[in-house]
Motif scaffolding. Sequence first.
Motif, PDB file in Angstrom:
ATOM      1  N   SER A  33       0.829  -1.197   0.000  1.00 49.12           N
ATOM      2  CA  SER A  33       0.000   0.000   0.000  1.00 49.12           C
ATOM      3  C   SER A  33       0.863   1.247   0.000  1.00 49.12           C
ATOM      4  O   SER A  33       0.570   2.215   0.676  1.00 49.12           O
ATOM      5  CB  SER A  33      -0.937   0.007   1.222  1.00 49.12           C
ATOM      6  N   GLN A  35       2.133   4.754  -1.288  1.00 46.40           N
ATOM      7  CA  GLN A  35       1.245   5.790  -1.806  1.00 46.40           C
ATOM      8  C   GLN A  35       1.154   5.738  -3.324  1.00 46.40           C
ATOM      9  O   GLN A  35       0.096   5.975  -3.900  1.00 46.40           O
ATOM     10  CB  GLN A  35       1.734   7.166  -1.337  1.00 46.40           C
ATOM     11  N   LEU A  38      -1.441   3.120  -4.397  1.00 51.47           N
ATOM     12  CA  LEU A  38      -2.821   3.217  -3.943  1.00 51.47           C
ATOM     13  C   LEU A  38      -3.717   3.645  -5.101  1.00 51.47           C
ATOM     14  O   LEU A  38      -3.547   4.737  -5.656  1.00 51.47           O
ATOM     15  CB  LEU A  38      -2.919   4.220  -2.785  1.00 51.47           C
ATOM     16  N   TRP A  66      -4.156   7.607   2.307  1.00 55.77           N
ATOM     17  CA  TRP A  66      -4.650   7.677   0.921  1.00 55.77           C
ATOM     18  C   TRP A  66      -4.628   9.124   0.454  1.00 55.77           C
ATOM     19  O   TRP A  66      -5.151  10.005   1.136  1.00 55.77           O
ATOM     20  CB  TRP A  66      -6.075   7.140   0.821  1.00 55.77           C
TER      21      TRP A  66
END
Length: 466
Positions: A33, A35, A38, A66
């Motif tokens: 995950s 950045q 994402l 996020w």
Amino acid sequence: MTMTTMISLQRRLALIAAATAALALTGCATSGSSQEALPPIVFVHGNGDTAALWQTTAWRFESNGWPRERLHAIDVPYPLNRDDDGKAQPGRTSAAEHMAYLKAEVDKVRQATGASKVVLIGNSRGGNAIRNYIQNGGGDQTVSHAILGGTPNHGVWAIPGFREGNEFAGTGPFLKGLNAPKNAAGDEVTGPVRWLTVRSDGNDKFAQPDGLWIGQKGTATNVTAAGPELKGATNVVLPRIDHRETSYSQAAFAAAYQFITGKAPAAAVIANEARVALSGKVTGLGVDPLDAKTGNFSNNLPLPGAQLEVYATDPATGARSGNALLRTTVAADGQWGPLVVPTGAPLEFAITAPGYATTHIYRSGFPRSSTIVHLRAERIADADKTAASVVSMTRPRGYLDPERDQMLFDGVPPVGVPAGAGAASAKIKPEGAAQRSVAAQFNGERVVGQTWPAASGHLVFLEFTY
């Protein structure tokens, strides 16, 4: 307890634990995950709702890293379904129109972000549009994950011969087409998209064996609490959540986050921002000549020319603290803001427009910025025009259940709220001409406002955020 921790800690942790335990048994989440990895997320609201309902969900994703620019909530201009999907009905959308709007929004997000695929998260009817887009609109090539909260995938009712042209009829052509087996295993979902459904264990008003909530009390709907599940999807059950909490609760967020990333969210609460900037849209109401009760129906069309004022308020009394933070005339697109406000300071939004009551909306303090603070002007019902004051407490992101929730409205439990999480608002008519404080409490969140005279065309709403 802070303003960002508005439901009881014990209940929230239990729900998150349930979601995490269920997802831990699956092997269909993606890993990693960072950045850069994402994906953009497109949120799709439910029947008659607005993009604003995704506000807290977006905050939770942001609080877990996020990027804000990769979170997009669509706002369907005509969010209500047709009574009969095959027959035109003013102010309402067909399933095909709903899907086309979603497709166009996904294309915009992909172009803006450069991403080849997006994640779609929908509540209720929003899940219908997601399924239709993936199965029939090319979404199988543009969507990586589809997450459906409380979507009535097998109907709100499944009664042969009863309103089968409706989008929510389990025996009707729309849902039968979506649920047709996709492979030899009989899966109801379209690959290669990964699917998650989130449902209640029995507290969803639109997944009930009895027709009470569709005006058919005592009639078997042929639908159970498992109606939102889909064969071939990961199906998660969260105890006691209601229809909207299947998408907008902390527990639903935790389930979605883990399904997308392969791990539980690090932050359990919404993180405060030092600088909070708010903006959104002012909307009104359509006029439905077929609705004998109110004559109104929801839409998300702008209300140009409306006057909007925003005030900071005293947390204890709801009285205005100083001059207006904002006075503006709403433009043709309905947009207002941005307005920088003190982090966590409670606010009053006052809307004035021809043909509407002066609508006073009181809100808890905002911990983070948002571009979807959508505000709707309201009209006074004929039965309320002689009241001294009319005050409603509302919970847009969930329902009120006296058997489950701890609630007070003007110091007493709200009257007329049925058990079973079937109502999202309650109304009182305080007597007396003098302006005074009035408060609403729901599981720890407290909103305080002031009464305003109905005879002079004022309505008051105490709106919960969580």
